[in-house]
Write a protein that holds these residues in place. Structure first.
Motif: not given
Length: 496
Positions: A275-283, A420-440
């Motif tokens: 989803n974020w590979i799709a979004w980031f070029p436009f953003l 699981a801890g909410q903070g760490l779990s959401l931080g790990v989810l963020n990896m699925a957002i930022v790694i595609p942004q790095m690739i893009v």
């Protein structure tokens, strides 16, 4: 009423709304980043193909900062609370960052940059430092805010979805205000001192917008953390009274989080990444696309080309404001529409198809604009072409509302059900957002340069990723994740 297996008492809805309102302050600055900073970096002398590398700071900081901040916010024993110290610290760093960005041209000139040179190295250096601090600060703010919303929801799955929908709504409010500020050509007159010998009208508008941002985010953050006090929930005591904590989040906790991740969570992360590979070029390039392809201008060209580019960027900011309005309304109806179409996973698939269509539609709009300039010269596009471009911006607010809400709600539900801890779990989810942004960020500039220096190749790449994300969301995300009593109701479209 859906419950997440907890006896905790939910906070009143007004407290959730107060914390969610911080998203408006975060997104006000993010809107300014998206609409103004890519063109601004090119005005400072950064070539188009290298502009995307500056945006690497956001994904890298998100990759490191959100898991670390999430980990420590799960374990902080401050009398001020677990999340609030990080929220307040993040807001303070935002103020420092936007000051550096807004005054980069002035500080660079004071340091020796020539006004006659197209490349202003000192200003670029200050700009990049401010940019990196801003992204670190945004990650310090956003992760703990979402984690605090989950805390206040007391593991109630429906309340988590509602809280994330409010967060998405206030992101839309911040977007509207930020893009509105970025689209006003005479905003600098509100603060006349922003116009200097090194800072022209465009720069002064940007500087004024960021100074307003400092006041805005300070107001909403201080108000929220003053009104909403944190209480220690039973789930928090495992960190205060339990076994010794690992020395670093990455050496043990993040590794354990990945090892123990269920198949549904892996699929959620994969859909989010596509989803974020799709979004980031436009953003990344939306306003640059308006200035360059639709209006035919250049950030470093003749006076006419510069004027057209500026008009295009302002039109792009208007488009992003329209996008944010649609985003706000769409955020408030995610839950009922999810039920109507047979589940939020199916709605996620549908909106990703809408995203793909929008990205592919940039091709005919660009070709029409090029044909018009070939016949009439360097003049602004007619109403039908501008309207087509603005329609793309507007309609993409629908899929963006889902992108800002559903993945985080699902991640909160999974983590609360597993303990699981909410903070760490959401931080790990963020990896699925930022790694595609790095690739893009790494590949988009080179792809665009290889095909003539425009933005369309990156948009097409995003459209293909959106189709893949849609198919996975609709057909591969499971209807009944294991050991999740309430998640099937969410995935199937509701249940109370």
């Amino acid at each position: 009423m859906e419950q997440g297996g907890s006896n905790e008492v939910m906070a009143p809805l007004w407290k959730i709304i107060a914390i969610a309102a911080i998203a408006a302050g975060i997104q006000f600055g993010w809107a300014l980043q998206l609409s103004l900073l890519t063109p601004y970096s090119q005005q400072l002398g950064v070539p188009h193909m290298w502009a995307s590398f500056i945006w690497l700071c956001g994904p890298i900081s998100g990759l490191l900062v959100q898991p670390i901040v999430g980990y420590f916010s799960d374990r902080t024993k401050s009398r001020f609370g677990r999340r609030r110290p990080y929220i307040l610290g993040g807001a303070g760093f935002v103020g420092v960052a936007v000051f550096l960005i807004g005054f980069a041209a002035d500080l660079g000139h004071m340091g020796g940059d020539s006004l006659d040179s197209p490349m202003k190295p000192r200003a670029v250096a200050i700009f990049v430092v401010g940019f990196w601090i801003l992204d670190v600060a945004n990650n310090m703010l956003q992760g703990p805010c979402r984690a605090l919303l989950a805390d206040l929801s007391a593991h109630n799955h429906k309340r988590m979805r509602v809280a994330n929908a409010f967060f998405s709504f206030f992101m839309a409010v911040g977007n509207v205000l930020g893009y509105a500020a970025g689209s006003l050509p005479n905003l600098h007159k509100f603060l006349p001192f922003t116009t200097t010998v090194a800072c022209d009208v465009y720069c002064a508008n940007l500087k004024t917008s960021f100074l307003i941002h400092i006041v805005f985010i300070s107001t909403v953050t201080i108000t929220a953390i003053s009104l909403v006090k944190e209480t220690v929930h039973p789930a928090q005591k495992e960190f205060a009274d339990g076994e010794p904590e690992p020395s670093t989040p990455f050496r043990k906790e993040v590794t354990t989080a990945f090892k123990n991740m269920s198949r549904p969570m892996w699929l959620l992360y994969l859909v989010t990444a596509l989803n974020w590979i799709a979004w980031f070029p436009f953003l990344l390039y939306d306003t640059d696309w308006m200035g360059h392809e639709v209006y035919g201008g250049k950030p470093q060209g003749t006076n006419t080309e510069k004027r057209l580019y500026g008009l295009g960027v302002q039109a792009g900011a208007l488009g992003l404001m329209l996008n944010a309005v649609i985003l706000g309304f769409a955020s408030l109806v995610i839950e009922p529409i999810g039920k109507l179409v047979g589940g939020v996973k199916r709605w996620w698939g549908i909106v990703n198809i809408i995203l793909a269509i929008g990205l592919f539609c940039t091709i005919p709009v660009t070709r029409m604009a090029e044909a018009y300039r070939a016949a009439h010269g360097l003049v602004p596009p007619p109403a039908n072409i501008k309207g087509g471009a603005l329609s793309i911006f507007s309609i993409l607010g629908i899929p963006l509302s889902v992108t800002f809400s559903i993945p985080f709600a699902l991640a909160s539900i999974y983590s609360s059900s597993s303990g699981a801890g909410q903070g760490l779990s959401l931080g790990v989810l963020n990896m699925a957002i930022v790694i595609p942004q790095m690739i893009v960020s790494v590949v988009s500039g080179k792809i665009d340069q290889a095909f003539g220096g425009g933005n369309l190749p990156a948009f097409i790449m995003g459209g293909v990723a959106a189709v893949m994300s849609a198919l996975m969301a609709a057909f591969l995300l499971p209807n009944q994740p294991p050991s999740q009593a309430s998640v099937p109701a969410l995935m199937a479209g509701g249940g109370h």
